[in-house]
Write a protein that holds these residues in place. Sequence first.
Motif, mmCIF file in Angstrom:
data_model
loop_
_atom_site.group_PDB
_atom_site.id
_atom_site.type_symbol
_atom_site.label_atom_id
_atom_site.label_comp_id
_atom_site.label_asym_id
_atom_site.label_seq_id
_atom_site.Cartn_x
_atom_site.Cartn_y
_atom_site.Cartn_z
ATOM 1 N N TRP A 123 0.857 -1.296 -0.053
ATOM 2 C CA TRP A 123 0.056 -0.162 0.161
ATOM 3 C C TRP A 123 0.869 1.351 0.095
ATOM 4 O O TRP A 123 0.782 2.146 -0.765
ATOM 5 C CB TRP A 123 -0.836 0.090 1.206
ATOM 6 N N GLN A 124 2.033 1.143 0.714
ATOM 7 C CA GLN A 124 2.850 2.521 0.870
ATOM 8 C C GLN A 124 3.483 2.758 -0.577
ATOM 9 O O GLN A 124 3.705 3.686 -1.203
ATOM 10 C CB GLN A 124 3.909 2.262 1.891
ATOM 11 N N PHE A 125 3.975 1.541 -1.162
ATOM 12 C CA PHE A 125 4.672 1.686 -2.550
ATOM 13 C C PHE A 125 3.577 2.002 -3.594
ATOM 14 O O PHE A 125 4.108 3.141 -4.395
ATOM 15 C CB PHE A 125 5.150 0.286 -2.782
ATOM 16 N N LEU A 126 2.385 1.735 -3.534
ATOM 17 C CA LEU A 126 1.446 2.228 -4.304
ATOM 18 C C LEU A 126 1.121 3.638 -3.930
ATOM 19 O O LEU A 126 1.145 4.560 -5.148
ATOM 20 C CB LEU A 126 -0.012 1.643 -4.002
ATOM 21 N N GLN A 127 1.274 4.040 -3.010
ATOM 22 C CA GLN A 127 0.880 5.514 -2.576
ATOM 23 C C GLN A 127 2.036 6.276 -2.991
ATOM 24 O O GLN A 127 1.983 7.557 -3.380
ATOM 25 C CB GLN A 127 0.603 5.609 -1.140
ATOM 26 N N ASP A 128 3.057 6.006 -2.775
ATOM 27 C CA ASP A 128 4.573 6.577 -2.932
ATOM 28 C C ASP A 128 4.756 6.700 -4.760
ATOM 29 O O ASP A 128 5.295 7.752 -5.285
ATOM 30 C CB ASP A 128 5.827 5.938 -2.652
#
Length: 139
Positions: A123-128
């Motif tokens: 999820w963090q990778f997607l947001q970044d």
Amino acid sequence: MSLHENLLGGPAPTLLPEEEQPYSMLAEGGVSAADVAAQFPTFSLAWAQLADESFTAGRVVESYAFARTGYHRGLDQLRRAGWKGHGPIPWDHRPNRGFLRCLAALARAADAIKETDEAARCWQFLQDSSAEAYAELKQ
């Protein structure tokens, strides 16, 4: 000025190459996502559709496997396109959507099997990578 111009000095957005034939096959109907994935194994959108179909049918582990495959195929394409492991991957560029959808599907399936560290990382990778994709896909 380019729409994707980075004024902060970070890496330029990565834009995956366009390949029309697998999009056409999916749009025509009568050709399954599995058939498209078999014929175009680097086409992440087919893997994303397979992941979504499996998840909706309650086959979470299968969804995880399809999402992981599309995610890794997408990473390979991103690296070939010059991506260095960080930087924007714009949602509004159609070829990027398959990878971004696989990343979200992987996070969703990881959540479902209680692989919380992997889910949070994805999820963090997607947001970044794309705040727009994150807003669209994290529902």
